[in-house]
Design a protein around this motif. Structure first.
Motif, PDB file in Angstrom:
ATOM      1  N   ASP A   1       0.849  -1.189   0.000  1.00  0.00           N
ATOM      2  CA  ASP A   1       0.000   0.000   0.000  1.00  0.00           C
ATOM      3  C   ASP A   1       0.890   1.245   0.000  1.00  0.00           C
ATOM      4  O   ASP A   1       2.035   1.225   0.465  1.00  0.00           O
ATOM      5  N   LEU A   2       0.343   2.348  -0.495  1.00  0.00           N
ATOM      6  CA  LEU A   2       1.078   3.609  -0.499  1.00  0.00           C
ATOM      7  C   LEU A   2       0.098   4.763  -0.411  1.00  0.00           C
ATOM      8  O   LEU A   2      -0.907   4.786  -1.134  1.00  0.00           O
ATOM      9  N   ARG A   3       0.403   5.707   0.471  1.00  0.00           N
ATOM     10  CA  ARG A   3      -0.390   6.936   0.566  1.00  0.00           C
ATOM     11  C   ARG A   3       0.544   8.132   0.464  1.00  0.00           C
ATOM     12  O   ARG A   3       1.588   8.179   1.124  1.00  0.00           O
ATOM     13  N   ILE A   4       0.173   9.122  -0.364  1.00  0.00           N
ATOM     14  CA  ILE A   4       0.933  10.364  -0.510  1.00  0.00           C
ATOM     15  C   ILE A   4      -0.034  11.512  -0.279  1.00  0.00           C
ATOM     16  O   ILE A   4      -1.033  11.645  -1.001  1.00  0.00           O
ATOM     17  N   GLY A   5       0.238  12.323   0.740  1.00  0.00           N
ATOM     18  CA  GLY A   5      -0.639  13.436   1.079  1.00  0.00           C
ATOM     19  C   GLY A   5       0.066  14.768   1.012  1.00  0.00           C
ATOM     20  O   GLY A   5       1.270  14.869   1.291  1.00  0.00           O
ATOM     21  N   PHE A   6      -0.687  15.826   0.652  1.00  0.00           N
ATOM     22  CA  PHE A   6      -0.141  17.184   0.553  1.00  0.00           C
ATOM     23  C   PHE A   6      -1.102  18.143   1.233  1.00  0.00           C
ATOM     24  O   PHE A   6      -2.326  18.072   1.044  1.00  0.00           O
ATOM     25  N   GLY A   7      -0.547  19.052   2.052  1.00  0.00           N
ATOM     26  CA  GLY A   7      -1.372  20.048   2.712  1.00  0.00           C
ATOM     27  C   GLY A   7      -0.526  20.982   3.558  1.00  0.00           C
ATOM     28  O   GLY A   7       0.695  20.837   3.646  1.00  0.00           O
ATOM     29  N   PRO A   8      -1.164  21.954   4.204  1.00  0.00           N
ATOM     30  CA  PRO A   8      -0.430  22.880   5.056  1.00  0.00           C
ATOM     31  C   PRO A   8       0.146  22.161   6.274  1.00  0.00           C
ATOM     32  O   PRO A   8      -0.380  21.133   6.714  1.00  0.00           O
ATOM     33  N   ALA A   9       1.220  22.742   6.813  1.00  0.00           N
ATOM     34  CA  ALA A   9       1.911  22.113   7.934  1.00  0.00           C
ATOM     35  C   ALA A   9       1.002  21.962   9.145  1.00  0.00           C
ATOM     36  O   ALA A   9       1.152  21.033   9.928  1.00  0.00           O
ATOM     37  N   GLY A  10       0.043  22.835   9.309  1.00  0.00           N
ATOM     38  CA  GLY A  10      -0.860  22.757  10.453  1.00  0.00           C
ATOM     39  C   GLY A  10      -1.905  21.673  10.344  1.00  0.00           C
ATOM     40  O   GLY A  10      -2.600  21.366  11.310  1.00  0.00           O
ATOM     41  N   GLY A  11      -2.043  21.062   9.170  1.00  0.00           N
ATOM     42  CA  GLY A  11      -2.967  19.957   9.007  1.00  0.00           C
ATOM     43  C   GLY A  11      -4.422  20.345   8.880  1.00  0.00           C
ATOM     44  O   GLY A  11      -5.311  19.503   9.061  1.00  0.00           O
ATOM     45  N   ARG A  12      -4.715  21.614   8.540  1.00  0.00           N
ATOM     46  CA  ARG A  12      -6.119  22.020   8.413  1.00  0.00           C
ATOM     47  C   ARG A  12      -6.821  21.341   7.248  1.00  0.00           C
ATOM     48  O   ARG A  12      -8.021  21.107   7.308  1.00  0.00           O
ATOM     49  N   TRP A  13      -6.082  21.063   6.198  1.00  0.00           N
ATOM     50  CA  TRP A  13      -6.646  20.308   5.081  1.00  0.00           C
ATOM     51  C   TRP A  13      -5.546  19.477   4.453  1.00  0.00           C
ATOM     52  O   TRP A  13      -4.353  19.735   4.644  1.00  0.00           O
ATOM     53  N   GLU A  14      -5.947  18.482   3.695  1.00  0.00           N
ATOM     54  CA  GLU A  14      -4.969  17.630   3.024  1.00  0.00           C
ATOM     55  C   GLU A  14      -5.620  16.980   1.806  1.00  0.00           C
ATOM     56  O   GLU A  14      -6.774  16.556   1.845  1.00  0.00           O
ATOM     57  N   LEU A  15      -4.865  16.921   0.722  1.00  0.00           N
ATOM     58  CA  LEU A  15      -5.251  16.204  -0.483  1.00  0.00           C
ATOM     59  C   LEU A  15      -4.300  15.027  -0.625  1.00  0.00           C
ATOM     60  O   LEU A  15      -3.074  15.205  -0.596  1.00  0.00           O
ATOM     61  N   ALA A  16      -4.854  13.820  -0.784  1.00  0.00           N
ATOM     62  CA  ALA A  16      -4.002  12.638  -0.775  1.00  0.00           C
ATOM     63  C   ALA A  16      -4.420  11.660  -1.858  1.00  0.00           C
ATOM     64  O   ALA A  16      -5.584  11.595  -2.266  1.00  0.00           O
ATOM     65  N   ALA A  17      -3.445  10.891  -2.319  1.00  0.00           N
ATOM     66  CA  ALA A  17      -3.674   9.747  -3.201  1.00  0.00           C
ATOM     67  C   ALA A  17      -3.389   8.488  -2.397  1.00  0.00           C
ATOM     68  O   ALA A  17      -2.358   8.383  -1.725  1.00  0.00           O
ATOM     69  N   ILE A  18      -4.320   7.522  -2.470  1.00  0.00           N
ATOM     70  CA  ILE A  18      -4.219   6.292  -1.688  1.00  0.00           C
ATOM     71  C   ILE A  18      -4.223   5.110  -2.643  1.00  0.00           C
ATOM     72  O   ILE A  18      -5.162   4.933  -3.427  1.00  0.00           O
ATOM     73  N   GLY A  19      -3.181   4.308  -2.589  1.00  0.00           N
ATOM     74  CA  GLY A  19      -3.113   3.106  -3.403  1.00  0.00           C
ATOM     75  C   GLY A  19      -3.053   1.875  -2.507  1.00  0.00           C
ATOM     76  O   GLY A  19      -2.282   1.825  -1.557  1.00  0.00           O
ATOM     77  N   LYS A  20      -3.883   0.879  -2.814  1.00  0.00           N
ATOM     78  CA  LYS A  20      -3.906  -0.361  -2.045  1.00  0.00           C
ATOM     79  C   LYS A  20      -3.672  -1.548  -2.970  1.00  0.00           C
ATOM     80  O   LYS A  20      -4.095  -1.545  -4.124  1.00  0.00           O
ATOM     81  N   ASN A  21      -2.994  -2.554  -2.432  1.00  0.00           N
ATOM     82  CA  ASN A  21      -2.671  -3.768  -3.190  1.00  0.00           C
ATOM     83  C   ASN A  21      -2.093  -3.395  -4.547  1.00  0.00           C
ATOM     84  O   ASN A  21      -2.571  -3.838  -5.598  1.00  0.00           O
ATOM     85  N   LEU A  22      -1.061  -2.595  -4.523  1.00  0.00           N
ATOM     86  CA  LEU A  22      -0.531  -2.022  -5.758  1.00  0.00           C
ATOM     87  C   LEU A  22       0.037  -3.069  -6.707  1.00  0.00           C
ATOM     88  O   LEU A  22       0.110  -2.836  -7.919  1.00  0.00           O
ATOM     89  N   THR A  23       0.434  -4.228  -6.188  1.00  0.00           N
ATOM     90  CA  THR A  23       0.926  -5.288  -7.068  1.00  0.00           C
ATOM     91  C   THR A  23      -0.200  -6.171  -7.578  1.00  0.00           C
ATOM     92  O   THR A  23       0.048  -7.145  -8.285  1.00  0.00           O
ATOM     93  N   ASP A  24      -1.440  -5.853  -7.215  1.00  0.00           N
ATOM     94  CA  ASP A  24      -2.640  -6.534  -7.720  1.00  0.00           C
ATOM     95  C   ASP A  24      -2.593  -8.040  -7.457  1.00  0.00           C
ATOM     96  O   ASP A  24      -2.844  -8.859  -8.337  1.00  0.00           O
ATOM     97  N   ARG A  25      -2.311  -8.408  -6.212  1.00  0.00           N
ATOM     98  CA  ARG A  25      -2.304  -9.820  -5.851  1.00  0.00           C
ATOM     99  C   ARG A  25      -3.729 -10.369  -5.834  1.00  0.00           C
ATOM    100  O   ARG A  25      -4.641  -9.733  -5.323  1.00  0.00           O
TER     101      ARG A  25
END
Length: 792
Positions: free
Chosen positions: A734-758
């Motif tokens: 699995d892999l998650r990449i998130g972007f947002g302000p340092a204070g954490g008020r908001w965040e936009l993220a991409a979430i990938g699960k079972n990336l090798t498609d087992r």
């Protein structure tokens, strides 16, 4: 859950004193999110594993704890999603009931069984296995407690407990919201608002709507299956005085899942060792496919669509009064649960008028429960802490299932003396099984912590439980006028008694009578004792011994089943602590749990091709192993984690275990096999999760990267040691990449699960009328989603 999971291995004992647990409960961030503890590097995670709020590192309970914030980040929506990535834990939807297993111990496929892994929400027990399908949302944390948890969670927590703590109202205004969209038309909309109504009354309102389209391509479905869930919760907190607090929670959920039972057909054609003549379901599939069948696990199905619908509501009311040196707590709960499922047990698609050749089985699970617990906590001097309490629970259960036996012309099998109604090959024979059960549970429990010298604590616990049950059952055989049945019993025309008796005894299997003894009463005294020693201020070693039992009961199938209680004697030693100025958290535990008379449900094939579930008490079983957890904080922006386990869970003495399919075909109904020394189901030898968390500052913003890998070795998904039902080992990334302000008020993220498609299956079982073939329920393949969260 990568760095969000801390594993702590120990055993039940009394709550530690405030002097030893000085960290206050963290206050909420805006939006009701739990704030980091004052020293998060020290692992100050708050849990209620012993009925009160304490730091995880101060509580001698074996646990994996995941925060609500981590659940949101990883898009974890159910207990099955969560535990799929925890070692030594398997929770997954099943057929007759769902599977909850910790350290290779759980309850099998029988709707009458209580679960050996108990589920609690804010201290309220959810007894039914189908409750695991309810969404997890707006929670503070989930505590997965491993091993017997009898003293503080009751008799049914003989293998472990799942303790869910919801978010509570805040005295300051806050809003949080999450939106997600991903592959398979996966979506989620969730929001919560909290704040004060008056100076003494606060409120929190939260709701969620989520769904996903079927990730299995079902060629027999005219429309694509889908899941739609709607959940809401209202929480009130009233604090009229500094020494009194009242929490009221009202929660409800509705779930409609028309993709729940899109099982795949495997092993068709079967191995030459299985008789092809009796493999009717597979033969029909081959005929429909022109001699070829897609019998690989590839998320492609050809099965008459079914559904799994769940509705529940729950009311919880907790009152706590501090009288100065004595604290009284009352927990009152009511739970109402309705589960309706429809599944085809022969995954070959519609093969004629009214889906002739299928085996459509609608089933209901209706459950109501009232519970009341009272607890008292106090301290005697500076060396003794005491806790005592009583518990009462009253419940009513009805399970029923309707089997529409379309796969064979059973009417033509009747001899003239057993066929006064004139059944023919065209007669659709059906059966209707019903279980009614009423239960009363009464418990008294006490625990103490003694400190005879500095750094040493002696923990002792005791629980006495009485469980009374009375039950009624019926199994009726008859004919069905035609069409797909979605309401159990609605279309059954009972056959003459002589016809029912012949079908039950010779063809379909089952018992027409009620239980010969419809009442039972089980009681047991369950002690536990343990030692804790603080090697340093940050390192604790322990040794524990605990006992437990789970009451006997009545089966909810078409055969008469009454099984006795099961019991456990459990031992554990280990160490946990922080090193290098809290840069490294480590937990290490070795455990052994010896179970007697373990309640075990196995699938049995009849010569006619019909399948029944039989529950017996396995004479003895042993679960033992080693669990290791660690979190290494290289810097404030980089950490690594590992949570791994070795497990050896086997039957020690089970001479009359259920047979494999091949053994049953050779020996018939009288078949049994000696399973002594064989591994238990859902008990992989090795399992674990390793991960990392990296935060990259970017001016006023930050990028957070969270990769993780979960792995598991081979394990069987049915008791009986049949190689047909083995899930091969695998690893998922699995892999998650998130972007947002340092204070954490908001965040936009991409979430990938079972990336090798087992390609994996969560559950396998035999196919009715096709001995040697398998129905498998695939797990989701590769998925990607975008998530946006905001907190104000």
């Amino acid at each position: 859950m990568a760095s969000s999971v801390l594993a702590l291995m120990a055993a039940p004992a009394l709550a530690q004193s405030q002097a030893e647990s000085p960290a206050p409960v963290p206050q909420a961030e805006p939006g009701g999110q739990p704030a980091p503890a004052a020293d998060s590097s020290a692992g100050d995670i708050i849990v209620t594993a012993q009925g009160r709020e304490q730091r995880l590192r101060d509580v001698p309970v074996s646990a994996s704890v995941v925060s609500g914030a981590a659940l949101e980040r990883k898009d974890v929506r159910s207990l099955a999603d969560l535990t799929a990535r925890l070692p030594d834990v398997k929770i997954t939807p099943g057929q007759s009931s769902d599977v909850l297993s910790i350290r290779g111990v759980g309850s099998g496929q029988n709707p009458g069984l209580e679960q050996s892994v108990a589920t609690f929400v804010d201290g309220l027990y959810r007894a039914r296995s189908r409750a695991i399908r309810a969404t997890i949302f707006d929670v503070d944390r989930v505590e997965v407690l491993k091993g017997p948890q009898i003293t503080f969670f009751g008799a049914n927590a003989i293998a472990g407990a799942l303790n869910i703590a919801t978010r509570k109202p805040s005295t300051t205004f806050g809003v949080n919201a999450t939106a997600l969209y991903g592959t398979d038309n996966e979506y989620l909309l969730e929001a919560g608002v909290t704040g004060p109504i008056t100076d003494t009354l606060s409120v929190r309102v939260a709701g969620r709507a989520n769904g996903i389209d079927d990730f299995v391509d079902n060629a027999a479905a005219t429309t694509r299956g889908r899941l739609r869930e709607y959940t809401g919760r209202l929480s009130l907190r009233w604090e009229p005085a500094g020494n009194f607090r009242s929490d009221l929670r009202v929660e409800g959920s509705t779930s409609r899942n028309s993709a729940a039972y899109d099982g795949e057909l495997l092993n068709c054609p079967t191995d030459p060792a299985y008789p092809a003549a009796g493999n009717l379901g597979c033969a029909e599939a081959l005929a429909l496919g022109g001699g070829k069948v897609d019998d690989t696990l590839d998320r492609k199905s050809n099965i008459v669509p079914g559904y799994a619908n769940l509705d529940f509501y729950e009311i919880g009311w907790t009152n706590a009064l501090d009288l100065g040196g004595v604290k009284l707590t009352s927990v009152t709960g009511y739970y109402d649960h309705k589960s309706h499922v429809l599944q085809d047990l022969i995954p070959v698609g519609p093969t004629g008028p009214n889906n002739l050749g299928s085996l459509m089985v609608p089933a209901n699970d209706l459950y109501r429960q009232f519970s009341q617990e009272l607890r008292l906590e106090t301290r005697i001097g500076d060396s003794v802490d005491l806790l005592a309490g009583v518990y009462y629970q009253k419940s009513h259960l009805q399970t029923d299932s309707y089997a529409d036996f379309r796969f064979l012309p059973f009417g033509s099998f009747l001899p003239p003396f057993a066929n006064p109604a004139g059944y023919t090959a065209a007669t659709q024979v059906a059966g209707y099984a019903v279980l009614f059960q009423r239960e009363n549970t009464k418990s008294a429990f006490a625990a103490a912590t003694l400190r005879p010298v500095a750094h040493l604590r002696i923990n002792a616990g005791l629980r006495y439980t009485i469980v009374s049950k009375d039950a009624d059952r019926s199994f009726v055989l008859g004919s069905h006028a035609g069409g797909v049945v979605s309401s159990p019993g609605a279309a059954l025309i009972p056959a003459p008694l002589v016809t029912q008796q012949f079908l039950a005894a010779n063809i379909i299997g089952g018992d027409l009578a009620n239980f010969p003894n419809p009442r039972r009463r089980d009681k047991r005294l369950m002690p536990s004792v343990g030692l804790q020693y603080d090697v340093t201020p940050d390192v604790m070693a322990y040794a524990t011994f605990s006992t437990g039992f789970k009451a006997g009961g009545f089966g909810g199938t078409n055969v008469i089943e009454s099984y006795g209680p099961e019991s456990v004697r459990a031992y554990e030693v280990g160490v946990k602590g922080s090193l290098f100025d809290h840069a490294l958290d480590v937990t290490l535990a070795a455990f052994r749990s010896d179970y007697r008379d373990l309640q075990e449900a196995t699938i049995v094939f009849l010569p006619s091709g019909a399948v029944i579930a039989v529950t017996t008490n396995a004479a003895s079983a042993r679960s033992q192993g080693i669990e290791f957890g660690s979190t290494l904080r290289v810097s404030p922006n980089l950490s690594f984690s590992a949570d791994v386990a070795y497990l050896d869970s086997r039957f020690r003495n089970y001479p009359n275990g259920g047979c494999t399919v091949l053994q049953t075909l050779a020996l018939g109904l009288a078949c049994s096999q000696d399973l002594s020394g064989k591994r238990r189901p859902f008990a992989p030898e090795f399992s674990g999760n390793v991960g990392a968390s990296l935060t990259v500052p970017a001016g006023a913003f930050r990028v957070r990267i969270d990769p993780s890998v979960y792995f598991v070795t081979d394990y069987n998904q049915q008791a009986g040691n049949d190689p047909l039902y083995v899930q091969k080992g695998y690893a998922k990334a699995d892999l998650r990449i998130g972007f947002g302000p340092a204070g954490g008020r908001w965040e936009l993220a991409a979430i990938g699960k079972n990336l090798t498609d087992r390609q994996t299956a969560s559950f396998r079982s035999g196919v009715t009328a096709s001995p040697g073939s398998v129905i498998a329920f695939a797990e989701r393949g590769r998925s990607v989603a975008l998530q946006f969260t905001i907190k104000q």
